[in-house]
Enzyme design. Sequence first.
Site, short mmCIF file in Angstrom:
data_model
loop_
_atom_site.label_atom_id
_atom_site.label_comp_id
_atom_site.label_asym_id
_atom_site.label_seq_id
_atom_site.Cartn_x
_atom_site.Cartn_y
_atom_site.Cartn_z
N SER A 87 -4.35 0.51 3.79
CA SER A 87 -3.31 1.41 3.32
C SER A 87 -2.70 2.28 4.40
O SER A 87 -1.83 3.10 4.12
CB SER A 87 -3.91 2.32 2.24
OG SER A 87 -5.08 2.93 2.73
N THR A 190 -2.92 6.92 1.77
CA THR A 190 -2.44 7.82 2.81
C THR A 190 -3.54 8.70 3.36
O THR A 190 -4.32 9.25 2.59
CB THR A 190 -1.35 8.74 2.23
OG1 THR A 190 -0.29 7.91 1.77
CG2 THR A 190 -0.84 9.72 3.25
N THR A 208 0.81 6.40 6.69
CA THR A 208 0.57 5.47 5.58
C THR A 208 1.32 4.17 5.79
O THR A 208 2.32 4.13 6.53
CB THR A 208 1.05 6.11 4.25
OG1 THR A 208 0.60 5.32 3.16
CG2 THR A 208 2.55 6.24 4.20
N ARG A 218 11.54 0.82 0.94
CA ARG A 218 11.03 2.01 0.22
C ARG A 218 10.23 2.91 1.16
O ARG A 218 9.41 2.47 1.94
CB ARG A 218 10.16 1.56 -0.95
CG ARG A 218 9.57 2.70 -1.79
CD ARG A 218 8.19 3.11 -1.35
NE ARG A 218 7.60 4.14 -2.20
CZ ARG A 218 6.50 4.81 -1.90
NH1 ARG A 218 5.86 4.57 -0.78
NH2 ARG A 218 6.04 5.73 -2.71
N GLY A 220 8.03 6.61 0.95
CA GLY A 220 7.46 7.60 0.03
C GLY A 220 7.52 9.00 0.60
O GLY A 220 8.35 9.33 1.45
N ASP A 221 6.60 9.82 0.14
CA ASP A 221 6.57 11.22 0.55
C ASP A 221 5.96 11.44 1.94
O ASP A 221 6.28 12.41 2.62
CB ASP A 221 5.75 12.04 -0.46
CG ASP A 221 4.32 11.48 -0.62
OD1 ASP A 221 4.13 10.26 -0.44
OD2 ASP A 221 3.41 12.27 -0.93
N THR A 241 -1.02 13.07 -1.33
CA THR A 241 -1.28 11.65 -1.47
C THR A 241 -0.96 11.26 -2.91
O THR A 241 -0.80 12.12 -3.77
CB THR A 241 -2.74 11.31 -1.11
OG1 THR A 241 -2.91 9.89 -1.15
CG2 THR A 241 -3.73 11.97 -2.04
N GLY A 242 -0.88 9.97 -3.16
CA GLY A 242 -0.57 9.50 -4.51
C GLY A 242 0.86 9.01 -4.60
O GLY A 242 1.45 8.60 -3.60
#
Length: 332
Positions: A87, A190, A208, A218, A220-221, A241-242
């Site tokens: 990951s 992450t 990540t 894509r 993410g955060d 995370t998540g």
Amino acid sequence: MKRRTFIKTASLAGAATMITKNALSEPRSGFLSHAETGSKGPIILSTWDFGKEVPQSALKALEAGGTVVDAVEKGVMVPEADPKVTSVGYGGFPDRDGKVTLDACIMDGEGNCGSVLFLEHIIHPVSVARLVMEKTQHVILAGDGALQFALENGFKKENLLTPEAERAWKQWLKTSKYNLPKVDKDNHDTIGLLAMDAKGNMAGACTTSGMAWKIRGRVGDSPIIGAGLYVDSDVGGATSTGIGEAVIKVAGSFLVVELMRNGKSPQDACRIALERIVHKQPKYAEGKDFLAGFVALNKAGEVGAMSYRKGLQYTLHKDGVTKVYDAEYIAK
Ligand code: ASP
């Protein structure tokens, strides 16, 4: 204590003037520093359990005379280089087109930050993010431009898709079903890491490979300053995370830091930010596998960690001891 300090200072200099000044300049006073609380030595706080080598590498950097920025970089480089971690970095699961794309950022407590998005072929995106911070006038480089910048600065182009990750991807292709994944201690994406040295200097890093099988492009955060990471040594730091989309929607890590700035404990700040996510977007609360979580560290060395649903773990090195903890969660 904070309030007492403030009132004392204010009454000395004239309340009206001080209130205006405080509101405008957000001075450093009002928070006990790490050293003032009597805590000993550095604090290293990270999401999940990526092994003891993570805090050890961060500590080693500090012991060698490095800065907190060195510490956070060295700490997260451990899972970036580990092919067994599916990951982060090398060995990360690819997007739906079979390409490993990496996101990372780094920030110090003085507002300096750098970030790379959608970077391919470079095993240590956090180090490229650091270079963006230190060698350019920019904050973010993305995609081919980030790769070009990395190569121009001596990074090597490598194949990051391990045979195991490729096998997993081919397995996924058989159904090609894409739902937001279940995130828990066995399936997480992450590492976000915060560090404070014995003098109270702070920094953070987040890196990540993002969601497995994501739509190509894509992001993410994790590499978004204010979403996946925010650090302000006047107050503290937070990282997440998540499901990154949920965190971006509330500028999650920035929100946690601002809540701490306004007097919330790190734990309350994490909880309120998570409540904000589901208040604004109740659909997340309906998802039985929905996990978003934050870890936070304030200037006094207090720690917070919380996820929406059960499952978040965090690793804390404090007062010379490293331990993995299960975080508290909201939806029981
Ligand atoms: N936040 C990461 C992302 O959305 C994934 C994770 O932390 O599990 O890319």
